[in-house]
Scaffold this motif. Sequence first.
Motif, PDB file in Angstrom:
ATOM      1  N   GLY A 224       0.773  -1.230   0.000  1.00 31.11           N
ATOM      2  CA  GLY A 224       0.000   0.000   0.000  1.00 31.11           C
ATOM      3  C   GLY A 224       0.804   1.279   0.000  1.00 31.11           C
ATOM      4  N   VAL A 225       2.122   1.194   0.142  1.00 36.41           N
ATOM      5  CA  VAL A 225       2.961   2.395   0.196  1.00 36.41           C
ATOM      6  C   VAL A 225       3.132   2.975  -1.208  1.00 36.41           C
ATOM      7  CG1 VAL A 225       5.269   3.271   0.709  1.00 36.41           C
ATOM      8  CG2 VAL A 225       4.193   1.593   2.236  1.00 36.41           C
ATOM      9  N   PRO A 226       2.922   4.277  -1.410  1.00 37.32           N
ATOM     10  CA  PRO A 226       3.124   4.889  -2.727  1.00 37.32           C
ATOM     11  C   PRO A 226       4.606   4.871  -3.115  1.00 37.32           C
ATOM     12  CG  PRO A 226       1.803   6.318  -1.293  1.00 37.32           C
ATOM     13  CD  PRO A 226       2.385   5.249  -0.429  1.00 37.32           C
ATOM     14  N   GLU A 227       4.889   4.526  -4.354  1.00 36.97           N
ATOM     15  CA  GLU A 227       6.271   4.507  -4.826  1.00 36.97           C
ATOM     16  C   GLU A 227       6.955   5.861  -4.654  1.00 36.97           C
ATOM     17  OE1 GLU A 227       7.172   1.897  -8.450  1.00 36.97           O
ATOM     18  OE2 GLU A 227       5.068   2.493  -8.796  1.00 36.97           O
ATOM     19  N   GLU A 228       6.207   6.934  -4.863  1.00 40.34           N
ATOM     20  CA  GLU A 228       6.793   8.280  -4.828  1.00 40.34           C
ATOM     21  C   GLU A 228       7.227   8.697  -3.429  1.00 40.34           C
ATOM     22  OE1 GLU A 228       2.555  10.702  -4.401  1.00 40.34           O
ATOM     23  OE2 GLU A 228       3.588  10.642  -6.333  1.00 40.34           O
ATOM     24  N   GLN A 229       6.769   7.984  -2.409  1.00 38.55           N
ATOM     25  CA  GLN A 229       7.080   8.375  -1.041  1.00 38.55           C
ATOM     26  C   GLN A 229       8.509   8.003  -0.629  1.00 38.55           C
ATOM     27  OE1 GLN A 229       4.012   7.165   1.645  1.00 38.55           O
ATOM     28  NE2 GLN A 229       4.780   8.408   3.320  1.00 38.55           N
TER      29      GLN A 229
END
Length: 220
Positions: free
Chosen positions: A65-70
């Motif tokens: 669920g973690v956004p790649e951009e983060q």
Amino acid sequence: MFSSDHVGAVFFDVDGTLVPGTSSSVFLAGFLGHRDELAKAEDAYASGDLDNRQVSELDAKGWAGVPEEQVSGWLDGLPLVSGITETVAWSWQSGLVPVLVTLAWSPVGSYLTDRFGFHAFSGPQLEATDGRFTGRVARHFDEYDKRECALTHAWELGLAPRSCAAVGDSRSDLPLFASVRLSVAFNASADARAAAAVTVDGGDLRGVLPVLSRMVTATR
């Protein structure tokens, strides 16, 4: 293919080598909530009680669920040894192509390559869909893949293993150490020190430059 000015390549490990005292995965797991669990798993890998696949699958679950951009924002705070910028610049200037070969996740390799000017990177990959990580591993990558990717990079550059060096610190570097001309154990474990041609300790990566310089002179 690079010009004849490039006489060799130098392969750098990340975790324990460029990232001192911990791993990039454990650092990132601090944001994901499973730091302690992963640190224990990495210790078990170091002792041979777990293999890399088991550790990677455990870690990957925490990324769901973690956004790649983060990730790049988190990596801005990654602890690093001093002298990486200067060592990479020296390598290029001296005719050595600097390459990352690591068991760190590909977002880490990509970040460090862009930040410091490495030629390329190789490593395991997290699966992502629609810009978010799924919690699964897209590509496993162990110490033997590390060696094979390094030798593939050398071949693509028109270089023989006898023109290459590796700088690392642990179990994951041993197959590569055995396959290149010069192996440098940097702030390394006992088994890496025993396998390496040279041992260097210190908080600045530039400590390896005199050793690499001698290889360049001999190669030329």
